[in-house]
Design a protein around this motif. Sequence first.
Motif, PDB file in Angstrom:
ATOM      1  N   TYR A   1     -80.360 -23.986   1.422  1.00 21.53           N
ATOM      2  CA  TYR A   1     -81.457 -23.716   0.493  1.00 21.53           C
ATOM      3  C   TYR A   1     -82.708 -23.285   1.259  1.00 21.53           C
ATOM      4  CZ  TYR A   1     -84.943 -24.526  -3.166  1.00 21.53           C
ATOM      5  OH  TYR A   1     -85.968 -24.378  -4.070  1.00 21.53           O
ATOM      6  N   ILE A   2     -83.028 -23.994   2.317  1.00 20.08           N
ATOM      7  CA  ILE A   2     -84.223 -23.683   3.113  1.00 20.08           C
ATOM      8  C   ILE A   2     -84.072 -22.315   3.772  1.00 20.08           C
ATOM      9  CG2 ILE A   2     -85.556 -24.365   5.160  1.00 20.08           C
ATOM     10  CD1 ILE A   2     -84.926 -27.295   4.353  1.00 20.08           C
ATOM     11  N   ASP A   3     -82.886 -22.031   4.326  1.00 15.34           N
ATOM     12  CA  ASP A   3     -82.652 -20.745   4.984  1.00 15.34           C
ATOM     13  C   ASP A   3     -82.835 -19.585   4.017  1.00 15.34           C
ATOM     14  OD1 ASP A   3     -82.189 -21.910   7.408  1.00 15.34           O
ATOM     15  OD2 ASP A   3     -80.001 -21.793   7.285  1.00 15.34           O
ATOM     16  N   HIS A   4     -82.562 -19.820   2.743  1.00 14.27           N
ATOM     17  CA  HIS A   4     -82.721 -18.787   1.720  1.00 14.27           C
ATOM     18  C   HIS A   4     -84.165 -18.266   1.683  1.00 14.27           C
ATOM     19  CE1 HIS A   4     -82.407 -16.755  -2.155  1.00 14.27           C
ATOM     20  NE2 HIS A   4     -83.443 -17.446  -2.562  1.00 14.27           N
ATOM     21  N   PHE A   5     -85.128 -19.110   2.032  1.00 12.46           N
ATOM     22  CA  PHE A   5     -86.544 -18.738   1.968  1.00 12.46           C
ATOM     23  C   PHE A   5     -87.084 -18.183   3.283  1.00 12.46           C
ATOM     24  CE2 PHE A   5     -86.105 -21.829  -1.447  1.00 12.46           C
ATOM     25  CZ  PHE A   5     -86.693 -21.141  -2.490  1.00 12.46           C
ATOM     26  N   GLN A   6     -86.280 -18.242   4.348  1.00 15.40           N
ATOM     27  CA  GLN A   6     -86.742 -17.747   5.637  1.00 15.40           C
ATOM     28  C   GLN A   6     -86.813 -16.223   5.595  1.00 15.40           C
ATOM     29  OE1 GLN A   6     -87.849 -20.036   7.825  1.00 15.40           O
ATOM     30  NE2 GLN A   6     -87.231 -21.458   6.225  1.00 15.40           N
ATOM     31  N   VAL A   7     -87.835 -15.686   6.208  1.00 20.40           N
ATOM     32  CA  VAL A   7     -88.043 -14.237   6.229  1.00 20.40           C
ATOM     33  C   VAL A   7     -87.030 -13.607   7.176  1.00 20.40           C
ATOM     34  CG1 VAL A   7     -89.668 -12.401   6.798  1.00 20.40           C
ATOM     35  CG2 VAL A   7     -90.487 -14.504   5.735  1.00 20.40           C
ATOM     36  N   LYS A   8     -86.300 -12.656   6.667  1.00 25.55           N
ATOM     37  CA  LYS A   8     -85.318 -11.933   7.474  1.00 25.55           C
ATOM     38  C   LYS A   8     -86.039 -10.763   8.148  1.00 25.55           C
ATOM     39  CE  LYS A   8     -81.704 -14.094   5.445  1.00 25.55           C
ATOM     40  NZ  LYS A   8     -82.365 -15.215   4.890  1.00 25.55           N
ATOM     41  N   PRO A   9     -85.769 -10.533   9.443  1.00 23.62           N
ATOM     42  CA  PRO A   9     -86.419  -9.397  10.103  1.00 23.62           C
ATOM     43  C   PRO A   9     -85.935  -8.087   9.496  1.00 23.62           C
ATOM     44  CG  PRO A   9     -84.799 -10.417  11.551  1.00 23.62           C
ATOM     45  CD  PRO A   9     -84.883 -11.266  10.315  1.00 23.62           C
ATOM     46  N   LEU A  10     -86.849  -7.155   9.357  1.00 26.99           N
ATOM     47  CA  LEU A  10     -86.506  -5.844   8.819  1.00 26.99           C
ATOM     48  C   LEU A  10     -85.702  -5.067   9.846  1.00 26.99           C
ATOM     49  CD1 LEU A  10     -89.939  -4.851   7.242  1.00 26.99           C
ATOM     50  CD2 LEU A  10     -87.893  -5.653   6.046  1.00 26.99           C
ATOM     51  N   PRO A  11     -84.773  -4.236   9.384  1.00 27.79           N
ATOM     52  CA  PRO A  11     -84.045  -3.424  10.346  1.00 27.79           C
ATOM     53  C   PRO A  11     -85.012  -2.464  11.047  1.00 27.79           C
ATOM     54  CG  PRO A  11     -83.484  -2.806   8.073  1.00 27.79           C
ATOM     55  CD  PRO A  11     -84.394  -3.996   8.016  1.00 27.79           C
ATOM     56  N   THR A  12     -84.687  -2.156  12.290  1.00 25.70           N
ATOM     57  CA  THR A  12     -85.541  -1.269  13.065  1.00 25.70           C
ATOM     58  C   THR A  12     -85.493   0.135  12.463  1.00 25.70           C
ATOM     59  OG1 THR A  12     -85.004  -2.562  15.015  1.00 25.70           O
ATOM     60  CG2 THR A  12     -85.978  -0.409  15.397  1.00 25.70           C
ATOM     61  N   SER A  13     -86.669   0.702  12.237  1.00 26.10           N
ATOM     62  CA  SER A  13     -86.730   2.052  11.677  1.00 26.10           C
ATOM     63  C   SER A  13     -86.390   3.068  12.767  1.00 26.10           C
ATOM     64  CB  SER A  13     -88.117   2.345  11.114  1.00 26.10           C
ATOM     65  OG  SER A  13     -89.048   2.499  12.168  1.00 26.10           O
ATOM     66  N   ASP A  14     -86.009   4.258  12.349  1.00 28.02           N
ATOM     67  CA  ASP A  14     -85.706   5.317  13.306  1.00 28.02           C
ATOM     68  C   ASP A  14     -86.911   5.617  14.190  1.00 28.02           C
ATOM     69  OD1 ASP A  14     -83.161   5.513  12.309  1.00 28.02           O
ATOM     70  OD2 ASP A  14     -83.555   7.273  11.066  1.00 28.02           O
ATOM     71  N   MET A  15     -88.104   5.606  13.601  1.00 27.87           N
ATOM     72  CA  MET A  15     -89.325   5.890  14.361  1.00 27.87           C
ATOM     73  C   MET A  15     -89.552   4.804  15.414  1.00 27.87           C
ATOM     74  SD  MET A  15     -91.747   7.932  14.980  1.00 27.87           S
ATOM     75  CE  MET A  15     -91.953   9.033  13.621  1.00 27.87           C
ATOM     76  N   ASP A  16     -89.384   3.543  15.037  1.00 31.16           N
ATOM     77  CA  ASP A  16     -89.562   2.461  16.006  1.00 31.16           C
ATOM     78  C   ASP A  16     -88.535   2.561  17.129  1.00 31.16           C
ATOM     79  OD1 ASP A  16     -91.725   1.403  14.648  1.00 31.16           O
ATOM     80  OD2 ASP A  16     -90.521  -0.042  13.525  1.00 31.16           O
ATOM     81  N   LEU A  17     -87.311   2.908  16.769  1.00 32.76           N
ATOM     82  CA  LEU A  17     -86.258   3.063  17.770  1.00 32.76           C
ATOM     83  C   LEU A  17     -86.607   4.191  18.746  1.00 32.76           C
ATOM     84  CD1 LEU A  17     -83.496   2.129  18.724  1.00 32.76           C
ATOM     85  CD2 LEU A  17     -82.466   3.737  17.117  1.00 32.76           C
ATOM     86  N   LEU A  18     -87.102   5.304  18.227  1.00 27.18           N
ATOM     87  CA  LEU A  18     -87.506   6.415  19.092  1.00 27.18           C
ATOM     88  C   LEU A  18     -88.687   6.038  19.986  1.00 27.18           C
ATOM     89  CD1 LEU A  18     -87.159   9.432  16.633  1.00 27.18           C
ATOM     90  CD2 LEU A  18     -85.758   8.970  18.668  1.00 27.18           C
TER      91      LEU A  18
END
Length: 115
Positions: free
Chosen positions: A60-77
């Motif tokens: 239940y607690i993990d459900h509320f944890q913020v998941k990191p956003l996937p890396t965008s193509d721009m950030d990867l570049l």
Amino acid sequence: MKWIYKYDDKFNYIPGEEIEIEEGEDILKGHTDVRPQDGLYKGKYNEEKRAWYESATLEYIDHFQVKPLPTSDMDLLKQQNADLLEKLAESEKRAKEQSKTTSELVMLLTEKGVM
């Protein structure tokens, strides 16, 4: 004046149902003057110990944890560019060191009359 905190018949905290009563006034049934500590997801009151504890499961607690956003193509570049610039700087440094070493060797060979 003091605050009292409401819980249900299973002793689960009911947020937003806090009320203020006069000092010395009787505490209402289903309430306590023990403030739940911050950070509880599902606070539960223990009357014997006069304390709140966490009753939520880890799932239940993990459900509320913020998941990191996937890396965008721009950030990867940007990261790849930064890595390449670092490698380029290292290569330039090594090239300068090799050039210096070569110059020193030529000077030594010249001094010894080999060249």
